[in-house]
Design an enzyme around this catalytic site. Structure first.
Site, short mmCIF file in Angstrom:
data_model
loop_
_atom_site.label_atom_id
_atom_site.label_comp_id
_atom_site.label_asym_id
_atom_site.label_seq_id
_atom_site.Cartn_x
_atom_site.Cartn_y
_atom_site.Cartn_z
N GLU A 171 -3.79 -11.07 -11.18
CA GLU A 171 -4.08 -10.01 -10.21
C GLU A 171 -2.82 -9.17 -10.02
OE1 GLU A 171 -5.81 -9.09 -5.73
OE2 GLU A 171 -4.77 -10.99 -6.06
N ASN A 186 7.76 -6.02 -10.32
CA ASN A 186 7.01 -4.79 -10.57
C ASN A 186 6.17 -4.96 -11.83
OD1 ASN A 186 6.17 -2.16 -11.23
ND2 ASN A 186 7.98 -1.26 -10.27
N ASP A 222 -2.83 1.17 -5.22
CA ASP A 222 -2.41 2.42 -4.57
C ASP A 222 -2.85 3.59 -5.44
OD1 ASP A 222 -1.01 1.13 -2.43
OD2 ASP A 222 0.57 0.62 -3.84
N LYS A 268 -0.87 12.28 -5.63
CA LYS A 268 -0.11 13.45 -6.11
C LYS A 268 0.10 13.34 -7.62
CE LYS A 268 2.18 14.53 -1.86
NZ LYS A 268 3.23 14.07 -0.97
N TYR A 327 -8.24 -5.30 1.85
CA TYR A 327 -8.63 -3.88 1.90
C TYR A 327 -10.14 -3.72 1.79
CZ TYR A 327 -4.08 -1.59 1.96
OH TYR A 327 -2.86 -1.10 2.33
N1 SAM Z 1 -4.97 -6.01 -3.50
C1 SAM Z 1 -4.78 -6.04 -2.06
C2 SAM Z 1 -6.08 -5.76 -1.36
O1 SAM Z 1 -7.02 -5.31 -2.03
O2 SAM Z 1 -6.17 -6.01 -0.15
C3 SAM Z 1 -3.66 -5.06 -1.62
C4 SAM Z 1 -3.92 -3.60 -1.87
S1 SAM Z 1 -2.52 -2.57 -1.46
C5 SAM Z 1 -3.23 -0.99 -1.30
C6 SAM Z 1 -1.68 -2.44 -3.01
C7 SAM Z 1 -0.64 -3.53 -3.24
O3 SAM Z 1 -0.14 -3.41 -4.57
C8 SAM Z 1 0.57 -3.43 -2.33
O4 SAM Z 1 0.80 -4.69 -1.73
C9 SAM Z 1 1.71 -3.00 -3.25
O5 SAM Z 1 2.97 -3.52 -2.83
C10 SAM Z 1 1.26 -3.58 -4.58
N2 SAM Z 1 1.77 -2.84 -5.75
C11 SAM Z 1 1.71 -1.50 -5.96
N3 SAM Z 1 2.26 -1.17 -7.14
C12 SAM Z 1 2.68 -2.33 -7.71
C13 SAM Z 1 3.35 -2.64 -8.92
N4 SAM Z 1 3.70 -1.69 -9.78
N5 SAM Z 1 3.64 -3.93 -9.18
C14 SAM Z 1 3.30 -4.91 -8.30
N6 SAM Z 1 2.66 -4.67 -7.12
C15 SAM Z 1 2.36 -3.41 -6.83
#
Ligand code: SAM
Length: 212
Positions: free
Chosen positions: A44, A96, A118, A122, A193
């Site tokens: 995930e 990351n 996310d 933009k 979410y």
């Molecule tokens: N998946 C969860 C949910 O559905 O409730 C969290 C959704 S939240 C909008 C997106 C998560 O992805 C954040 O916790 C963010 O820190 C993480 N995230 C975004 N870009 C990422 C990346 N490049 N690598 C690892 N995590 C990332």
């Protein structure tokens, strides 16, 4: 996702190195050895506070789950949630996702979940979207030929963008669902979410895609 400083985060990381793996690069090609079995590995990306991965680990004890999360203050919450389940089939990586091919060997992963990623609306941030072609290249490398990507989101723009990118990259869509919750699906494990947005009456989109 909102991040707050968590004074207990560093201690939690130190005390739970079996769950939140400190040296993320060390296990490339050897993740099943770490789990101590040859079960498939589901990944995930953007695990958030861990509701999905903890629920999936309980529902599917014969699957190994790895969650990747960028934010330290958030991954410790996921760690705490997983710990409460007592499940031993989860590992979390504070890293990351841009370095996926440094973490996993070719074909090492069976399923990739992108949950409420996310959307980065933009145009100048398009490279950060987890369905940008540079991420798809990495998914193709680490995903087993029989593997699939499962994406859920509430964001119509991100969903459309991802469908277009998948298809331009040559992925085949196995499912496109424009209202996941319109039918009962006991197998669907909700993310934080997903719960929040569906409670507001927003439709949840899901697709499944495979590399051909
Ligand atoms: N998946 C969860 C949910 O559905 O409730 C969290 C959704 S939240 C909008 C997106 C998560 O992805 C954040 O916790 C963010 O820190 C993480 N995230 C975004 N870009 C990422 C990346 N490049 N690598 C690892 N995590 C990332």
């Amino acid at each position: 996702m909102r991040q707050r400083h968590k004074p207990w985060a560093n201690n939690f990381l130190k005390e739970n190195t079996h769950l939140i793996i400190p040296d993320v690069l060390k296990n490339k090609g050897k993740w099943q050895e770490l789990f101590g079995n040859d079960n498939p590995i589901h990944l995930e990306i953007g695990t958030g506070k861990g509701q999905f991965i903890a629920g999936m680990a309980e529902q599917y004890p014969d699957v190994n789950f790895i969650g990747i999360e960028l934010a330290k203050s958030i991954i410790v919450m996921a760690g705490s949630k997983v710990k409460k389940t007592g499940c031993n089939n989860v590992r979390l990586l504070h890293v990351n996702a841009a370095v996926l091919t440094d973490l996993f060997a070719e074909n090492e992963i069976s399923t990739i979940y992108l949950n409420f990623s996310d959307p980065w609306p933009k145009k100048r941030h398009a490279k950060r979207r987890l369905t940008f072609h540079t991420f798809l290249e990495q998914y193709q490398h680490i995903l087993h030929p029989d593997g699939e990507i499962v994406l859920k989101t509430d964001n119509q723009g991100f969903f459309e963008y991802s469908l277009v990118n998948f298809s331009q990259f040559g992925l085949e869509l196995k499912e496109v669902n424009l209202d996941l919750h319109s039918a009962e699906d006991p197998e669907n494990v909700m993310t934080e979410y997903e719960e929040k947005f569906s409670a507001k009456g927003q439709p949840i989109y899901r697709c499944r895609a495979v590399f051909t």
